[in-house]
Design a protein around this motif. Structure first.
Motif, PDB file in Angstrom:
ATOM      1  N   GLU A  36       0.828  -1.209   0.000  1.00 17.06           N
ATOM      2  CA  GLU A  36       0.000   0.000   0.000  1.00 17.06           C
ATOM      3  C   GLU A  36       0.865   1.263   0.000  1.00 17.06           C
ATOM      4  O   GLU A  36       0.564   2.241  -0.679  1.00 17.06           O
ATOM      5  N   ALA A  37       1.966   1.237   0.744  1.00 18.47           N
ATOM      6  CA  ALA A  37       2.855   2.392   0.834  1.00 18.47           C
ATOM      7  C   ALA A  37       3.657   2.621  -0.449  1.00 18.47           C
ATOM      8  O   ALA A  37       4.052   3.750  -0.740  1.00 18.47           O
ATOM      9  N   LEU A  45       0.537  -3.316 -11.674  1.00 20.19           N
ATOM     10  CA  LEU A  45       0.846  -4.283 -10.628  1.00 20.19           C
ATOM     11  C   LEU A  45       0.571  -5.671 -11.184  1.00 20.19           C
ATOM     12  O   LEU A  45      -0.495  -5.909 -11.756  1.00 20.19           O
ATOM     13  N   ILE A  46       1.548  -6.559 -11.031  1.00 23.09           N
ATOM     14  CA  ILE A  46       1.362  -7.950 -11.442  1.00 23.09           C
ATOM     15  C   ILE A  46       1.520  -8.827 -10.214  1.00 23.09           C
ATOM     16  O   ILE A  46       2.492  -8.686  -9.459  1.00 23.09           O
ATOM     17  N   ILE A  57      -5.180  -1.087  -1.183  1.00 21.94           N
ATOM     18  CA  ILE A  57      -4.042  -1.067  -2.109  1.00 21.94           C
ATOM     19  C   ILE A  57      -4.462  -0.418  -3.425  1.00 21.94           C
ATOM     20  O   ILE A  57      -3.751   0.431  -3.965  1.00 21.94           O
ATOM     21  N   LEU A  58      -5.628  -0.791  -3.928  1.00 20.04           N
ATOM     22  CA  LEU A  58      -6.114  -0.200  -5.168  1.00 20.04           C
ATOM     23  C   LEU A  58      -6.326   1.305  -5.029  1.00 20.04           C
ATOM     24  O   LEU A  58      -5.982   2.074  -5.931  1.00 20.04           O
ATOM     25  N   ILE A  77      -8.083 -10.398  -5.817  1.00 20.74           N
ATOM     26  CA  ILE A  77      -8.113  -8.966  -6.183  1.00 20.74           C
ATOM     27  C   ILE A  77      -9.513  -8.431  -5.909  1.00 20.74           C
ATOM     28  O   ILE A  77     -10.490  -8.958  -6.435  1.00 20.74           O
ATOM     29  N   ASP A  78      -9.593  -7.397  -5.051  1.00 19.94           N
ATOM     30  CA  ASP A  78     -10.900  -6.780  -4.763  1.00 19.94           C
ATOM     31  C   ASP A  78     -11.433  -6.064  -5.981  1.00 19.94           C
ATOM     32  O   ASP A  78     -10.718  -5.522  -6.783  1.00 19.94           O
TER      33      ASP A  78
END
Length: 78
Positions: A36-37, A45-46, A57-58, A77-78
């Motif tokens: 996230e940071a 992103l993979i 994160i998204l 993945i949300d």
């Protein structure tokens, strides 16, 4: 394009992305907080099945254009 790869992928896959001109960072084993940071620095992103890509994160990925999953399904993945 700057790509963060958060799970292991084959060296051949890394080479293809780099040959296409992408800046590729392979950083496996990141916690959700670490990802996230860092994600704001990347366009893509993979992941595979190890990394859980949460809504947080998204949301933190202000420059994200794509999230790709190397594998079957998108249940992580949300």
């Amino acid at each position: 394009m700057r790509i963060l790869i958060a799970d292991s992928i084959a060296d051949e896959g890394l080479a293809i992305l780099r040959q296409a001109g992408a800046i590729v960072d392979l950083e496996t084993g990141l916690s959700n907080k670490e990802l996230e940071a860092r994600i704001h620095n990347y366009d893509a992103l993979i992941v595979r099945s190890e990394t859980q890509v949460s809504t947080n994160i998204l949301s933190a990925g202000k420059n994200l254009q794509v999230v790709g999953r190397a594998g079957v399904g998108v249940d992580n993945i949300d």
